[in-house]
Write an enzyme that holds these catalytic residues in place. Structure first.
Site, PDB file in Angstrom:
ATOM      1  CE  LYS A   1      -5.978   1.945  -0.067  1.00  0.00           C
ATOM      2  NZ  LYS A   1      -6.510   1.494   1.200  1.00  0.00           N
TER       3      LYS A   1
ATOM      4  CE  LYS B   1      -3.479   2.638   2.721  1.00  0.00           C
ATOM      5  NZ  LYS B   1      -4.603   2.394   3.750  1.00  0.00           N
TER       6      LYS B   1
HETATM    7  C1  PBG Z   1      -6.868   3.508   5.732  1.00  0.00           C
HETATM    8  C2  PBG Z   1      -7.458   3.173   4.325  1.00  0.00           C
HETATM    9  C3  PBG Z   1      -7.171   4.288   3.529  1.00  0.00           C
HETATM   10  C4  PBG Z   1      -7.921   3.433   2.369  1.00  0.00           C
HETATM   11  C5  PBG Z   1      -8.449   2.332   2.364  1.00  0.00           C
HETATM   12  N1  PBG Z   1      -8.196   2.084   3.953  1.00  0.00           N
HETATM   13  C6  PBG Z   1      -7.023   5.500   3.200  1.00  0.00           C
HETATM   14  C7  PBG Z   1      -5.883   5.787   3.683  1.00  0.00           C
HETATM   15  O1  PBG Z   1      -4.415   5.048   3.316  1.00  0.00           O
HETATM   16  O2  PBG Z   1      -5.261   7.185   4.028  1.00  0.00           O
HETATM   17  C8  PBG Z   1      -7.973   4.296   0.464  1.00  0.00           C
HETATM   18  C9  PBG Z   1      -9.431   3.960  -0.373  1.00  0.00           C
HETATM   19  C10 PBG Z   1      -9.480   4.676  -1.249  1.00  0.00           C
HETATM   20  O3  PBG Z   1      -8.922   5.304  -1.268  1.00  0.00           O
HETATM   21  O4  PBG Z   1     -10.230   4.392  -1.753  1.00  0.00           O
HETATM   22  N2  PBG Z   1      -7.473   2.430   6.767  1.00  0.00           N
END
Ligand code: PBG
Length: 330
Positions: free
Chosen positions: A254, A201
């Site tokens: 992601k 991520k």
């Molecule tokens: C954090 C989380 C995020 C997303 C999913 N889980 C946001 C972040 O890391 O700031 C982002 C998902 C998206 O942008 O669609 N728990």
């Protein structure tokens, strides 16, 4: 004078198989299938009615009392799974994430009962539950205390498993959390609950609309000290390998669009299902451009999903799931 005519030097006529829709469909390499898609769902403990999310056109935050309607719609569209995010009544230091009466466990129980045929995935992270909006517990120096965060993630994951999640999906990017969560689940008797790790991520600009949707923007600083640095593809593979070694059943890359190389490399190297998350900013950007008349939404959205599929994603989390299933079904 006559000009000699002869067959041109042999060249390959690619056009032959592109001539009609039937031929193009016959030889298509990557096919879209809603059964491989996961719809993100926001469950908000403070609401009585679904409330539209301005930054995610077509999406709402749902009260527990109504979220089954959305699950039914997804099941009718033959979408494979739901990914649940919770917004609690009140934020604290992150402990609220594990509340068995919180929005995610309550929604899991309700959907499990009413819509048995859809896979249920619970996002595990503290950022929607903390007053400061970071994904972990704060340390004294204002950073994140990785190790102090793990027990809270374990408690949340166990609570979601208890409520009926098929998979728990840690998205916090703390080191060591997959192993810790696996152990906690097993000790609690949830040996059959799988872990979908957001293994790679990245600290992405494309999460903007989600942070509005889930009310989880960090109140100070950013997430660059725990999420991955966007240029690092080799490190992404190391993150993935580590999470698999710790017990992840599936991994996720992601965002999706800007990281197709990571998806392809993971698919080539691994024998586990590879998921990709087409995040909020990827979705919102296409909607915004289409609204201005600059692109055709359906064609651009389908092309983006095809690209992620072609790169090798077995499963795609996407805000387009319902829309795109309807487009394909026409
Ligand atoms: C954090 C989380 C995020 C997303 C999913 N889980 C946001 C972040 O890391 O700031 C982002 C998902 C998206 O942008 O669609 N728990």
């Amino acid at each position: 004078m006559t000009i000699a005519t002869r067959a041109p030097a042999a060249f390959r006529r690619f056009h032959r198989l592109r001539r009609t829709p039937a031929l193009r469909s016959l030889v298509r390499e990557a096919r879209l299938d809603p059964a491989a898609w996961v719809l993100p769902v926001f469950v908000d403990a403070r609401l009585a009615e679904p409330t539209p999310i301005a930054s995610l056109p077509g999406h709402s935050r749902w009260p527990v009392s109504r979220v089954v309607e959305l699950a039914e719609r997804a099941a009718a569209a033959r979408i494979g799974g739901l990914l649940l995010f919770g917004l609690p009544d009140e934020k604290d230091d992150g402990g609220a994430a594990a509340d068995p009466l919180g929005p995610v466990p309550s929604a899991l129980r309700a959907i499990r009962r009413a819509v048995p045929g859809i896979a249920l995935i619970a996002d595990v992270c503290l950022c929607e539950y903390t007053t400061h909006g970071h994904c972990g517990v704060l340390s004294r120096d204002g950073g994140i205390d990785n190790d102090a965060t793990l027990p809270l993630l374990c408690a949340a994951a166990t609570s979601y498993a208890e409520a009926g999640a098929d998979l728990v999906a840690p998205s916090d990017m703390m080191d060591g959390r997959v192993g810790a969560i696996r152990a906690a689940l097993d000790v609690a008797g949830h040996t059959e609950t799988a872990i979908l790790s957001y293994a790679a991520k990245f600290a992405s600009a494309f999460y903007g609309p989600f942070r509005e949707a889930a009310d989880c923007a960090p109140q100070f600083g950013d997430r660059t000290a725990y999420q991955m640095d966007p240029p690092n593809a080799r490190e992404a593979l190391a993150e993935i390998a580590t999470d698999l070694a710790e017990g992840a059943d599936m991994i996720m890359v992601k965002p999706a669009g800007p990281y197709l190389d990571v998806i392809a490399a993971a698919r080539a190297r691994l024998d586990v299902p590879v998921a990709a998350y087409q995040v909020s900013g990827e979705y919102a950007a296409l909607h915004a451009a289409a609204e201005r008349g600059w692109i055709d939404l359906e064609r651009a959205a389908v092309e983006s999903l095809v690209g992620i599929t072609r790169a090798g994603a077995d499963v795609i989390c996407t805000y387009f799931a319902l829309e795109a299933a309807a487009w394909l079904g026409r």
